[in-house]
Design a protein around this motif. Structure first.
Motif, mmCIF file in Angstrom:
data_model
loop_
_atom_site.group_PDB
_atom_site.id
_atom_site.type_symbol
_atom_site.label_atom_id
_atom_site.label_comp_id
_atom_site.label_asym_id
_atom_site.label_seq_id
_atom_site.Cartn_x
_atom_site.Cartn_y
_atom_site.Cartn_z
ATOM 1 N N ASP A 44 42.498 11.375 50.758
ATOM 2 C CA ASP A 44 43.768 11.725 51.407
ATOM 3 C C ASP A 44 43.984 10.879 52.661
ATOM 4 O OD1 ASP A 44 44.944 13.562 49.747
ATOM 5 O OD2 ASP A 44 44.346 15.325 50.899
ATOM 6 N N VAL A 48 47.032 8.275 53.583
ATOM 7 C CA VAL A 48 47.843 8.277 54.809
ATOM 8 C C VAL A 48 47.895 6.865 55.396
ATOM 9 C CG1 VAL A 48 47.971 9.100 57.192
ATOM 10 C CG2 VAL A 48 47.482 10.716 55.347
ATOM 11 N N TYR A 138 52.182 16.655 54.996
ATOM 12 C CA TYR A 138 50.718 16.706 55.068
ATOM 13 C C TYR A 138 50.203 17.872 55.908
ATOM 14 C CZ TYR A 138 48.584 13.158 52.235
ATOM 15 O OH TYR A 138 48.073 12.467 51.151
ATOM 16 N N GLU A 141 49.367 20.108 53.218
ATOM 17 C CA GLU A 141 48.181 19.604 52.523
ATOM 18 C C GLU A 141 46.903 19.970 53.281
ATOM 19 O OE1 GLU A 141 46.027 16.855 49.734
ATOM 20 O OE2 GLU A 141 47.878 17.999 49.657
#
Length: 218
Positions: A44, A48, A138, A141
């Motif tokens: 992840d 980003v 996010y 997330e």
């Protein structure tokens, strides 16, 4: 931006403080141990960094809510990418190596987010979002994966209250329905995303909104 940084910093700190034996415990993600989930967080963080380095002049096609796609069923852990994550996590062998990589790449992702122009447009998954919307997505997330991290780890601190609240609001906007005020933000997220089944009382409180949940986010 503040909530992105807050959610991400607290999540990485929580992982850094875990004892080695916690990495072999189940996580809240089907088929994944805690070590697999932490490896996913590394991926992840890489996403980003890649996305923030992929500017575009195209018009936005998604925002922080429509960024999320809905699946018809919960993940089973059999997806090829999910299986790859498990193999990658096993390759680290020692939790300290996984912690180091998350801290290294995760810190870089946090710095890149702090430096990014919130109004700039970026591309990910062949979709265009503003940086602000991308980072806002996010927050959900990080918050959901923080809950996954502590699913079978009693005593581990949960996500910050402000990110839980923002994430609940995002899930409600995705569903187009509000969750009962009697639900705590954490319980609302767990039930709304299918991470646990509602109790009889919770199901009754959902009423007509029950048909909107759970949401399987992807």
């Amino acid at each position: 931006m503040d909530l992105f940084s807050r959610a991400w910093t607290v999540l990485r700190t929580t992982v850094a403080d875990l004892p080695d034996e916690a990495f072999a415990r189940p996580s809240g993600c089907t088929g994944w141990l805690v070590r697999d989930l932490v490896c996913h967080l590394v991926i992840d963080a890489q996403d980003v960094l890649i996305t923030l380095s992929t500017p575009t002049e195209a018009e936005p096609t998604r925002d922080a809510v429509t960024y999320w796609e809905l699946a018809e069923a919960p993940p089973t852990g059999d997806d090829p990418l999910d299986a790859l994550t498990v193999r990658l996590a096993a390759a680290y062998q020692e939790p300290r190596l996984l912690k180091y990589h998350l801290d290294d790449v995760g810190s870089a992702a946090g710095r890149a987010a702090a430096l990014a122009d919130r109004h700039r447009r970026v591309m990910t998954r062949e979709e265009v979002l503003t940086v602000d919307d991308y980072l806002s997505a996010y927050v959900l997330e990080w918050t959901l994966h923080h809950l996954d991290l502590l699913a079978h780890l009693p005593g581990v601190a949960g996500p910050p209250a402000e990110t839980l609240s923002r994430s609940r609001g995002t899930v409600e906007r995705i569903a187009g329905a509000a969750l009962p005020a009697s639900f705590s933000d954490q319980d609302a997220l767990l039930v709304a995303t299918g991470r646990r089944a509602p109790t009889a009382a919770e199901a009754a409180a959902l009423g007509e909104a029950a048909g909107r949940f759970p949401l399987f986010l992807g």
